[in-house]
Scaffold this motif. Structure first.
Motif, short mmCIF file in Angstrom:
data_model
loop_
_atom_site.label_atom_id
_atom_site.label_comp_id
_atom_site.label_asym_id
_atom_site.label_seq_id
_atom_site.Cartn_x
_atom_site.Cartn_y
_atom_site.Cartn_z
N VAL A 268 46.07 -33.77 -12.95
CA VAL A 268 45.30 -34.77 -13.69
C VAL A 268 45.02 -35.93 -12.74
O VAL A 268 45.94 -36.50 -12.16
CB VAL A 268 46.10 -35.26 -14.92
CG1 VAL A 268 45.40 -36.45 -15.57
CG2 VAL A 268 46.26 -34.12 -15.92
N ASP A 298 43.02 -37.80 -28.22
CA ASP A 298 42.01 -36.77 -28.08
C ASP A 298 40.65 -37.43 -27.84
O ASP A 298 40.20 -38.27 -28.62
CB ASP A 298 41.97 -35.84 -29.30
CG ASP A 298 42.18 -36.56 -30.62
OD1 ASP A 298 42.69 -37.70 -30.59
OD2 ASP A 298 41.81 -36.01 -31.67
N THR A 313 39.40 -39.76 -18.80
CA THR A 313 39.62 -38.48 -19.49
C THR A 313 39.98 -37.39 -18.49
O THR A 313 39.60 -37.43 -17.32
CB THR A 313 38.37 -38.05 -20.27
OG1 THR A 313 37.29 -37.82 -19.36
CG2 THR A 313 37.98 -39.11 -21.29
N ALA A 314 40.74 -36.42 -18.99
CA ALA A 314 41.12 -35.27 -18.16
C ALA A 314 41.39 -34.08 -19.07
O ALA A 314 41.86 -34.24 -20.20
CB ALA A 314 42.36 -35.60 -17.33
N SER A 315 41.07 -32.90 -18.55
CA SER A 315 41.33 -31.67 -19.30
C SER A 315 42.80 -31.31 -19.14
O SER A 315 43.31 -31.21 -18.01
CB SER A 315 40.44 -30.54 -18.76
OG SER A 315 40.75 -29.32 -19.39
N CYS A 316 43.49 -31.12 -20.27
CA CYS A 316 44.94 -30.84 -20.24
C CYS A 316 45.25 -29.59 -21.05
O CYS A 316 44.65 -29.34 -22.10
CB CYS A 316 45.72 -32.03 -20.81
SG CYS A 316 45.55 -33.55 -19.86
N LEU A 317 46.22 -28.83 -20.56
CA LEU A 317 46.68 -27.64 -21.26
C LEU A 317 47.77 -28.03 -22.24
O LEU A 317 48.77 -28.65 -21.86
CB LEU A 317 47.23 -26.62 -20.25
CG LEU A 317 47.79 -25.32 -20.82
CD1 LEU A 317 46.67 -24.50 -21.47
CD2 LEU A 317 48.49 -24.50 -19.73
N VAL A 349 42.95 -28.58 -32.45
CA VAL A 349 43.58 -28.13 -31.20
C VAL A 349 44.63 -27.07 -31.51
O VAL A 349 45.21 -27.05 -32.60
CB VAL A 349 44.24 -29.31 -30.45
CG1 VAL A 349 43.18 -30.30 -29.98
CG2 VAL A 349 45.27 -30.02 -31.33
N GLU A 353 45.66 -23.86 -25.55
CA GLU A 353 44.28 -24.21 -25.25
C GLU A 353 44.22 -25.47 -24.39
O GLU A 353 45.17 -26.25 -24.33
CB GLU A 353 43.49 -24.44 -26.54
CG GLU A 353 43.35 -23.21 -27.42
CD GLU A 353 42.55 -23.50 -28.68
OE1 GLU A 353 42.24 -22.54 -29.40
OE2 GLU A 353 42.26 -24.69 -28.95
N ARG A 354 43.07 -25.68 -23.74
CA ARG A 354 42.83 -26.92 -23.01
C ARG A 354 41.98 -27.84 -23.89
O ARG A 354 41.14 -27.39 -24.66
CB ARG A 354 42.09 -26.65 -21.69
CG ARG A 354 42.85 -25.73 -20.75
CD ARG A 354 42.15 -25.66 -19.40
NE ARG A 354 42.33 -26.90 -18.66
CZ ARG A 354 43.37 -27.16 -17.88
NH1 ARG A 354 44.34 -26.25 -17.73
NH2 ARG A 354 43.46 -28.29 -17.23
N THR A 355 42.25 -29.14 -23.76
CA THR A 355 41.43 -30.11 -24.49
C THR A 355 41.31 -31.37 -23.65
O THR A 355 42.15 -31.63 -22.78
CB THR A 355 42.04 -30.44 -25.87
OG1 THR A 355 41.08 -31.14 -26.67
CG2 THR A 355 43.30 -31.28 -25.75
N GLU A 356 40.27 -32.15 -23.91
CA GLU A 356 40.06 -33.40 -23.19
C GLU A 356 40.95 -34.49 -23.78
O GLU A 356 40.85 -34.79 -24.98
CB GLU A 356 38.59 -33.82 -23.26
CG GLU A 356 37.66 -33.02 -22.36
CD GLU A 356 37.89 -33.29 -20.88
OE1 GLU A 356 37.96 -34.48 -20.49
OE2 GLU A 356 38.00 -32.32 -20.10
#
Length: 375
Positions: A268, A298, A313-317, A349, A353-356
């Motif tokens: 991240v 989120d 923002t960052a894509s996180c698992l 969510v 899954e990945r989400t921002e």
């Protein structure tokens, strides 16, 4: 005219043989304050309360109450009243007599005693219970009687030793509200011991956080929560606690570049545009980055806030998703530790899954990796 402090503790030490239980405790409390001593089991908070009361003799230092040196006075001479975890009521006496027993011992006139008992019972909403015996009362009612016994004496200082520990969760919340209301109504000076940091946050005008017999931080609930002085306070205060993530940071012009390793190998990367701490490493170096769960939201629910440069923002698992009514908590593996993001209740969510995730870096804290001290 300067107001006299209701409690002063100067360089207090308490040892048992070679074991130091309290180490150089110094603090001052003003009249009308609600001072909460909080910390994990064994941190010395109950021992400190016992020293203030005179039930435990100190090894060195001084204790003053209402401008008088009470270091070596007997408990009965300190003008204090205590409320214990165990209600310590006389089972053969009525509620009225339990409340007024201290006045009875002091040979207060019967009419005055009845008036004071009636006033306290009204304040505590137990006027209808005055003729009952303790065995006929619920846990919450017994605790009110124990509080009434303390209140009726009108002492200089009230000492509460984990008074709600024996109550169930719902009743604890109710009694917290009652104690807060009583403090607001009477303006009493209260020192309150608890291991429950939610109790500390909701009740206190100031909090004393302790660990291993040492005061870590003294401050208002907002100061303790928003600007913890070290990683211990950051982790202990808050539910869920502050996320502490190992990060590599470097100064980059007017910003700080932050890279946090993630479990799936995709780091991240964030940029803090706030004023960097002076002690932050000039070049590349690891620090603990601290963010409360509510500073990790989120991104889909942030709307226009994403235009704020402090929101990154960052894509996180997502490792685990925990619905909790008004919120949904998502557990993410960041910096080799579990971090908790506080998402909206209707966040769509799923674990795996990945989400921002939107990180509010205006709320960030930095701590030294080795000492844990705030930078």
């Amino acid at each position: 005219m300067q107001q006299t402090s209701i409690l002063t503790i100067d360089s207090l030490h308490k040892t048992y043989g070679d074991v130091a239980v309290l180490k150089d405790i110094t603090l001052t409390m003003e009249p009308g304050e609600f001072l909460v001593l909080v910390g994990p089991s064994g941190c010395g908070k109950s021992t400190l309360l016992s020293c203030i009361s005179g039930l435990t003799e100190i090894t060195s230092g001084a204790i003053g109450i209402a401008g008088k040196d009470r270091t070596h006075d007997e408990p009965a001479d300190r003008d204090i009243a205590m409320v214990f975890q165990s209600y310590a009521l006389f089972p053969n006496m009525s509620v009225a007599r339990n409340i007024g027993f201290g006045l009875e011992v002091r040979k207060v006139a019967e009419a005055e005693k009845k008036q004071k008992v009636a006033e306290v019972a009204e304040l505590l909403k137990i006027a209808q219970l005055l003729e009952r015996k303790p065995a006929e009362l619920s846990g919450g009612q017994r605790q009110r009687v124990a509080m009434g016994r303390a209140l009726v004496r009108d002492p200089k200082l009230f000492l509460f030793d984990e008074p709600l520990s024996n109550l169930d969760a719902k009743l604890r919340v109710t009694m917290r509200t009652e104690i807060k209301r009583i403090h607001q109504t009477t303006g009493a000076s209260i020192v309150y011991v608890t291991h429950d940091q939610i109790e500390a946050m909701t009740l206190a005008s100031r909090i004393v956080v302790m660990k291993d017999g040492v005061i870590q931080q003294i401050g208002t609930p907002q100061e303790i929560y928003n600007t913890p002085v070290n990683a211990f306070v950051a982790d202990f205060m808050g539910a869920p606690s502050m996320n502490l993530m190992t990060a590599q940071v470097a100064r980059d012009g007017d910003r700080i570049r932050i890279e946090i390793p993630a479990a799936d190998g995709v780091p991240v990367e964030l940029f803090d545009y706030g004023t960097p701490p002076e002690r932050l490493p000039d070049g590349h170096g690891n620090v603990l980055v601290g963010l409360r769960p509510e500073a990790m939201r989120d991104a889909a629910q942030m709307n226009g806030a994403l235009n704020n440069r402090h929101i990154q923002t960052a894509s996180c698992l997502l490792d685990v998703v925990e619905p909790a009514g008004a919120d949904t908590y998502a557990v993410i593996n960041l910096g080799g530790k579990e971090a908790v993001a506080r998402l909206s209740a209707d966040a769509d969510v799923q674990a795996g899954e990945r989400t921002e995730i939107a990180f509010d870096l205006s709320k960030i804290s930095y701590f030294d990796m080795d000492s844990g001290v705030r930078l």
